[in-house]
Scaffold this motif. Structure first.
Motif, short mmCIF file in Angstrom:
data_model
loop_
_atom_site.label_atom_id
_atom_site.label_comp_id
_atom_site.label_asym_id
_atom_site.label_seq_id
_atom_site.Cartn_x
_atom_site.Cartn_y
_atom_site.Cartn_z
N THR A 44 20.28 10.26 -10.72
CA THR A 44 20.08 11.69 -10.99
C THR A 44 21.42 12.42 -10.86
N LEU A 71 19.19 10.94 -18.85
CA LEU A 71 19.71 12.06 -18.04
C LEU A 71 21.09 12.48 -18.51
N VAL A 115 13.44 16.40 -9.57
CA VAL A 115 12.97 15.00 -9.69
C VAL A 115 11.50 14.98 -9.26
N HIS A 116 10.67 14.30 -10.01
CA HIS A 116 9.26 14.15 -9.63
C HIS A 116 9.17 12.83 -8.84
N LEU A 117 9.63 12.90 -7.60
CA LEU A 117 9.85 11.66 -6.85
C LEU A 117 8.54 10.96 -6.47
N ASN A 128 10.15 16.58 -2.75
CA ASN A 128 10.77 17.14 -3.96
C ASN A 128 11.57 18.40 -3.64
N GLU A 161 14.12 17.70 -16.35
CA GLU A 161 13.21 17.04 -15.40
C GLU A 161 13.56 15.56 -15.31
N ASP A 162 13.75 15.06 -14.10
CA ASP A 162 13.88 13.61 -13.91
C ASP A 162 12.49 13.09 -13.59
N THR A 200 17.15 11.44 -3.72
CA THR A 200 16.70 10.88 -5.00
C THR A 200 17.47 9.59 -5.25
#
Ligand SMILES: Cc1ncc(COP(=O)(O)O)c(C=O)c1O
Length: 374
Positions: free
Chosen positions: A89, A64, A140-142, A111, A165-166, A85
């Motif tokens: 992040t 990141l 973030v794609h949590l 998200n 994108e995280d 998040t």
């Protein structure tokens, strides 16, 4: 029957001979950092994810951080980050001297909410920032579920904002048939041992579709230069070692099967927990959720967690305090009430045991423990 929240010993037991052989071959090779296993892993991950460049690093946090550097984000810039998040992040933004601008989440997917992001870009969000200086956003794609990327990318493109994108928790997840990590400018992944694809130590990955950006990430991970002892810019030491790469290559071969098992467990949880008034995670119809976590919502979360623990079922709370209320960001001036959905999620979420080695019997035990703890 006790059910642990995670069981990495069981995972190792299932692939022991292949892991042992892979590690032994590295030990015998005498080549320990950025060698043939790292090169092969980057090829394999690049084709699995469908990206032009896949650059391994020492951690997801480094991915990141270096992604933002490669995109030219620096002091005086602002970067939109979800208020709910893992702290990394946001700290990546702070590492480059920029300031995070927090935005609220959608209650169903946990998200980034595209409407709130749009408000932030237009300077209507809470917090002190200069709307015209927003340089990047980090969806973030949590928990393994893709963020709603289409409207986010539309906002980003129309304002010249970069998208990182995280995907630390979401390797292999798809959004409209494309793997996450290949949707924005840079995709960042973590190989922390507990992740869906976990090393036996730390590790990370940054991906890019633009080869020039991929090249920049390669320079940043080794002291700012591709040629030895020639340094074009401030760089770092963020290399993946050969033992981790060899371990990850074995596990990458299992990932699709493990993901299918996670999805089957999620389905068993859904059926078992239906009709109890427990909040179940939404699954976007245009996406594949890879269930890094199966996260339920309970108004009386802490008491239920305690009662489940008394029955021998471990659970976890990711995350009990939203990022905008973390003491380290006190000076940004955010207050309780700024992001109602992030704050409610922090009070209500409970992550159930979720790993491919869970047996159906254990899943049923967890369901029974939830029922008896409500
Ligand atoms: C959403 C998210 N972002 C970033 C990270 C940081 O990854 P790492 O622990 O590999 O530095 C993690 C995992 O720990 C994470 O879950």
């Amino acid at each position: 029957m006790a059910v642990p929240v995670l069981n990495l010993k069981a995972q190792y037991a299932g692939i022991r001979s292949r892991i042992d052989a892979a590690v032994r071959s590295v030990l015998e090779s005498g080549h320990f950092v950025l060698g043939p296993n790292v090169a092969a892993l980057e090829e394999e991950l690049g084709s699995f994810l469908g990206v032009a460049s896949a650059v391994t690093m020492a951690s997801g946090t480094d991915a990141l951080h270096l992604a933002l550097r490669a995109l030219g984000v620096r002091a005086g810039d602002f970067v939109i980050v979800p208020a709910f998040t893992f702290i990394a992040t946001a700290t990546a933004v702070s590492y480059v001297g920029a300031q995070p601008v927090f935005a609220d989440i959608e209650p169903g997917t946990f998200n980034l909410d595209p409407t709130h992001v749009n408000d932030c870009v237009e300077g209507k969000g809470p917090g002190r920032y200069v709307a015209g200086s927003v340089k990047a956003m980090i969806p973030v794609h949590l928990y393994g579920q893709p963020a709603d990327m289409e409207p986010l990318l539309t906002v980003a493109r129309s304002h010249g904002i970069a998208v990182v994108e995280d995907a630390a928790q979401a390797i292999g997840a798809t959004y409209r048939e494309k793997r996450v990590g290949g949707l924005g400018d840079v995709g960042c992944f973590s190989f922390y041992p507990t992740k869906n694809l976990g090393a036996m130590g730390d590790g990370g990955l940054a991906t890019a579709q633009d080869p020039a950006l991929g090249d920049h990430l390669l320079r940043l991970r080794v002291y700012g230069g591709r040629q030895r002892y020639l340094h074009e810019e401030l760089g770092f030491n963020s290399r993946l070692d050969e033992i981790q790469a060899a371990v990850l290559r074995v596990k990458l071969g299992c990932l699709e099967e493990w993901t299918m098992r996670r999805r089957a467990i999620a389905e068993r949880y859904r059926v078992g927990l239906a009709g109890l008034g427990v909040g179940l995670p939404a699954e976007r119809p245009d996406s594949t959720h890879v269930y890094h976590q199966f996260t339920i919502r309970l108004p009386d979360r802490d008491a239920v967690q305690r009662r489940m623990a008394e029955r021998g079922v471990q659970t976890a709370v990711y995350y009990p305090l939203p990022v905008h209320l973390q003491p380290m960001y006190h000076d940004l001036g955010y207050r309780s009430g700024d992001f109602p959905e992030a704050e409610r999620a922090a009070r209500e979420v409970l992550c159930l045991p979720m790993y491919p080695e869970l047996t159906d019997g254990q899943v049923d035990e967890v369901v029974e423990a939830v029922k008896r703890s409500l």
